[in-house]
Design an enzyme around this catalytic site. Structure first.
Site, PDB file in Angstrom:
ATOM      1  N   GLY A 133      25.848-139.671 -62.474  1.00  0.00           N
ATOM      2  CA  GLY A 133      24.670-139.477 -63.306  1.00  0.00           C
ATOM      3  C   GLY A 133      23.512-140.342 -62.883  1.00  0.00           C
ATOM      4  O   GLY A 133      22.441-140.298 -63.454  1.00  0.00           O
ATOM      5  N   GLY A 139      14.834-135.403 -58.485  1.00  0.00           N
ATOM      6  CA  GLY A 139      13.603-136.165 -58.653  1.00  0.00           C
ATOM      7  C   GLY A 139      12.966-136.562 -57.329  1.00  0.00           C
ATOM      8  O   GLY A 139      11.751-136.479 -57.148  1.00  0.00           O
ATOM      9  N   VAL A 144      34.005-135.400 -56.482  1.00  0.00           N
ATOM     10  CA  VAL A 144      34.708-134.246 -57.059  1.00  0.00           C
ATOM     11  C   VAL A 144      33.770-133.529 -58.032  1.00  0.00           C
ATOM     12  O   VAL A 144      33.761-132.305 -58.134  1.00  0.00           O
ATOM     13  CB  VAL A 144      35.985-134.733 -57.788  1.00  0.00           C
ATOM     14  CG1 VAL A 144      36.580-133.643 -58.648  1.00  0.00           C
ATOM     15  CG2 VAL A 144      36.987-135.274 -56.793  1.00  0.00           C
ATOM     16  N   GLN A 145      32.900-134.319 -58.716  1.00  0.00           N
ATOM     17  CA  GLN A 145      32.020-133.741 -59.744  1.00  0.00           C
ATOM     18  C   GLN A 145      30.968-132.804 -59.173  1.00  0.00           C
ATOM     19  O   GLN A 145      30.346-132.027 -59.888  1.00  0.00           O
ATOM     20  CB  GLN A 145      31.326-134.874 -60.502  1.00  0.00           C
ATOM     21  CG  GLN A 145      32.285-135.759 -61.259  1.00  0.00           C
ATOM     22  CD  GLN A 145      31.689-137.102 -61.631  1.00  0.00           C
ATOM     23  OE1 GLN A 145      31.258-137.309 -62.759  1.00  0.00           O
ATOM     24  NE2 GLN A 145      31.663-138.037 -60.692  1.00  0.00           N
ATOM     25  N   THR A 156      13.133-134.985 -54.535  1.00  0.00           N
ATOM     26  CA  THR A 156      12.547-133.788 -53.917  1.00  0.00           C
ATOM     27  C   THR A 156      11.224-133.428 -54.583  1.00  0.00           C
ATOM     28  O   THR A 156      10.293-132.987 -53.929  1.00  0.00           O
ATOM     29  CB  THR A 156      13.541-132.620 -54.002  1.00  0.00           C
ATOM     30  OG1 THR A 156      14.769-133.016 -53.380  1.00  0.00           O
ATOM     31  CG2 THR A 156      13.006-131.362 -53.354  1.00  0.00           C
ATOM     32  N   THR A 170      20.258-130.836 -59.932  1.00  0.00           N
ATOM     33  CA  THR A 170      21.007-132.097 -59.889  1.00  0.00           C
ATOM     34  C   THR A 170      22.099-132.068 -60.944  1.00  0.00           C
ATOM     35  O   THR A 170      21.913-131.505 -62.011  1.00  0.00           O
ATOM     36  CB  THR A 170      20.142-133.348 -60.129  1.00  0.00           C
ATOM     37  OG1 THR A 170      20.984-134.509 -60.133  1.00  0.00           O
ATOM     38  CG2 THR A 170      19.381-133.281 -61.453  1.00  0.00           C
ATOM     39  N   ILE A 171      23.231-132.684 -60.613  1.00  0.00           N
ATOM     40  CA  ILE A 171      24.304-132.775 -61.611  1.00  0.00           C
ATOM     41  C   ILE A 171      23.937-133.808 -62.672  1.00  0.00           C
ATOM     42  O   ILE A 171      24.560-133.871 -63.722  1.00  0.00           O
ATOM     43  CB  ILE A 171      25.661-133.149 -60.961  1.00  0.00           C
ATOM     44  CG1 ILE A 171      25.621-134.578 -60.396  1.00  0.00           C
ATOM     45  CG2 ILE A 171      26.114-132.124 -59.944  1.00  0.00           C
ATOM     46  CD1 ILE A 171      27.006-135.115 -60.045  1.00  0.00           C
ATOM     47  N   ASP A 172      22.891-134.618 -62.416  1.00  0.00           N
ATOM     48  CA  ASP A 172      22.546-135.720 -63.324  1.00  0.00           C
ATOM     49  C   ASP A 172      21.750-135.271 -64.546  1.00  0.00           C
ATOM     50  O   ASP A 172      21.668-136.015 -65.524  1.00  0.00           O
ATOM     51  CB  ASP A 172      21.702-136.769 -62.586  1.00  0.00           C
ATOM     52  CG  ASP A 172      22.395-137.271 -61.327  1.00  0.00           C
ATOM     53  OD1 ASP A 172      21.688-137.747 -60.415  1.00  0.00           O
ATOM     54  OD2 ASP A 172      23.634-137.156 -61.249  1.00  0.00           O
ATOM     55  N   ASP A 207      16.255-137.540 -46.873  1.00  0.00           N
ATOM     56  CA  ASP A 207      15.093-138.126 -46.197  1.00  0.00           C
ATOM     57  C   ASP A 207      13.809-137.940 -46.997  1.00  0.00           C
ATOM     58  O   ASP A 207      13.644-136.954 -47.711  1.00  0.00           O
ATOM     59  CB  ASP A 207      14.940-137.510 -44.805  1.00  0.00           C
ATOM     60  CG  ASP A 207      15.993-138.080 -43.850  1.00  0.00           C
ATOM     61  OD1 ASP A 207      16.555-137.313 -43.053  1.00  0.00           O
ATOM     62  OD2 ASP A 207      16.280-139.288 -43.960  1.00  0.00           O
TER      63      ASP A 207
HETATM   64  O1  F6P Z   1      22.128-137.257 -57.718  1.00  0.00           O
HETATM   65  C1  F6P Z   1      23.434-136.783 -57.689  1.00  0.00           C
HETATM   66  C2  F6P Z   1      24.387-137.911 -57.374  1.00  0.00           C
HETATM   67  O2  F6P Z   1      25.677-137.405 -57.319  1.00  0.00           O
HETATM   68  C3  F6P Z   1      24.328-139.054 -58.372  1.00  0.00           C
HETATM   69  O3  F6P Z   1      25.021-138.762 -59.569  1.00  0.00           O
HETATM   70  C4  F6P Z   1      24.951-140.154 -57.563  1.00  0.00           C
HETATM   71  O4  F6P Z   1      24.608-141.439 -58.038  1.00  0.00           O
HETATM   72  C5  F6P Z   1      24.338-139.900 -56.184  1.00  0.00           C
HETATM   73  O5  F6P Z   1      24.074-138.507 -56.118  1.00  0.00           O
HETATM   74  C6  F6P Z   1      25.234-140.262 -55.032  1.00  0.00           C
HETATM   75  O6  F6P Z   1      24.425-140.182 -53.869  1.00  0.00           O
HETATM   76  P1  F6P Z   1      25.063-139.864 -52.422  1.00  0.00           P
HETATM   77  O7  F6P Z   1      25.496-138.431 -52.426  1.00  0.00           O
HETATM   78  O8  F6P Z   1      23.919-140.124 -51.465  1.00  0.00           O
HETATM   79  O9  F6P Z   1      26.209-140.822 -52.253  1.00  0.00           O
END
Ligand code: F6P
Length: 377
Positions: free
Chosen positions: A182, A115, A302-303, A117, A137-139, A79
């Site tokens: 990502g 980003g 899974v990532q 947040t 973030t995993i990105d 949100d």
């Molecule tokens: O920002 C982390 C992330 O896993 C991105 O790599 C991915 O595009 C997005 O979140 C998926 O968003 P949600 O969890 O809202 O489906």
């Protein structure tokens, strides 16, 4: 107890869940409570809990045993504080958050997130709250920090997947496309593609052509390799889709009124939706171009799952502890950035609204090219 005038602190996790969030909560909490004698309140489900005033006091017991736990013990949401859904209508809830913060007697608020947040944190800073942001973030797409917790673990998971799909690729003489998360950046795909020995790595920053990818595969076939493994970013696009996407992004930037911006954002979302199945389309195109069977594996959530790797636990702990020191010194309005072995307090205005993409001259891209990895260009 070390001296500080900061007594009561709120903490929340927002955006996509990520390995290392609980390690960061623990790193901050143990330092704030154990070293500085502060009181800590965890808001449930990110910004939602802050708006709805849902929180739980976190003590030493609550922080025990969470270092290795995946996800976030507090829950999270995506949100936005200035467009919070109330009866389906977006409302500006910043005043409500300020009221809740003051009523609880908070001296500071720690926001763990990516980003989005950082943008929420900046809005609350501008409303007068003492906020500190930790990069999660995993990105790995957050500006002004070397990296973010979650990225190292997701790289391990995605690399293991790229390793494993090699078995079916060489057994069946197939092209296997492994789609990696990502968001709009290629960091995770590039890291896991190199580490997993992918033959081709496709990232958003380098628009690809099917012809170039097919040429790389045919050259491999000519050298006697009967299969290829492709690490493809979820945000990767071919040249044509990239120009459509960039045109849609420009419309958002050019929009002058809130209505025009909403319409342009809806169009951008439509374009992103239409391009979401790009890995399956590329698989079909490569099968036609090379005569090799092609299959797609989408790694998805899974990532983001499971226990954080050691590197993320170390990073999350030191960022959390550094944030507690900043808050104890009364330093707010910053992100605690990872800088080499240390950390740096970066003003939120230098982070909010920016995305860190892979520079085209980045050393990882050079290394990939030097070992003969195809990058689709
Ligand atoms: O920002 C982390 C992330 O896993 C991105 O790599 C991915 O595009 C997005 O979140 C998926 O968003 P949600 O969890 O809202 O489906």
């Amino acid at each position: 107890m070390a001296r500080t005038t900061t007594r009561k602190v709120g903490i929340l996790t927002a955006g996509g869940d990520s390995p290392g969030l609980n390690a960061a909560i623990r790193g901050f909490g143990k330092t704030a409570i154990g070293h500085y004698g502060m009181e800590l309140f965890g808001f449930r489900d990110g910004i939602t809990g802050l708006v709805e005033n849902r929180y739980v006091e976190l003590d030493g017991k609550a922080l025990s045993g969470i270092l290795t736990v995946g996800g976030t013990i507090l829950g999270t949401s995506r949100d936005k504080v200035h467009r919070f859904p109330v009866d389906g209508e977006p409302q500006d809830m910043v005043p409500t958050v300020v009221e809740n913060y003051r009523a609880l007697g908070l001296d500071a608020l720690i926001m763990l997130g990516g980003g989005g947040t950082a943008k929420n944190a900046k809005r609350l800073l501008d409303a007068g709250l003492n906020v500190v942001h930790l990069p999660k973030t995993i990105d790995n797409d957050i500006a002004e920090t070397d990296t973010s917790f979650g990225f190292a673990t997701a790289t391990e998971i995605a690399t293991d997947a790229v390793d494993r799909v090699h078995s079916t690729a060489h057994s069946h003489h197939r092209i296997i496309l492994t789609e990696i998360m990502g968001h709009r950046a290629g960091w995770l795909t590039l890291a896991a593609g190199i580490a997993g020995g992918a033959d081709i790595v496709l990232i958003p920053e380098i628009p690809y052509t099917v012809e170039s990818v097919a040429e790389t595969i045919k050259a491999r076939t000519a050298r006697g390799s009967s299969f290829s493994v492709i690490a493809v970013a979820e945000g990767a696009r071919d040249v044509d889709d990239t120009s459509d996407y960039q045109a849609a992004q420009l419309l958002v930037k050019a929009a002058k009124t809130p209505e025009a911006k909403r319409a342009a954002k809806a169009h951008l979302a439509h374009v992103e939706d239409a391009q979401r199945e790009h890995s399956f389309r590329l698989a079909r195109e490569l099968e036609a171009a090379t005569g090799l069977e092609s299959r797609v594996t989408i790694l998805g959530y899974v990532q983001r799952g499971g226990t954080p790797c050691a590197a993320d636990r170390l990073l999350a702990t030191r960022l959390g502890a550094a944030a507690a020191d900043l808050v104890a010194r009364g330093e707010f309005g910053v992100m605690v950035a990872a800088r080499g072995e240390s950390t740096e307090a970066v003003p939120l205005e230098d982070v909010a609204g920016r995305v860190k993409l892979v520079p085209l001259d980045h050393a990882w891209i050079q290394a990939a090219r030097q070992v003969g990895t195809g990058l689709g260009d």
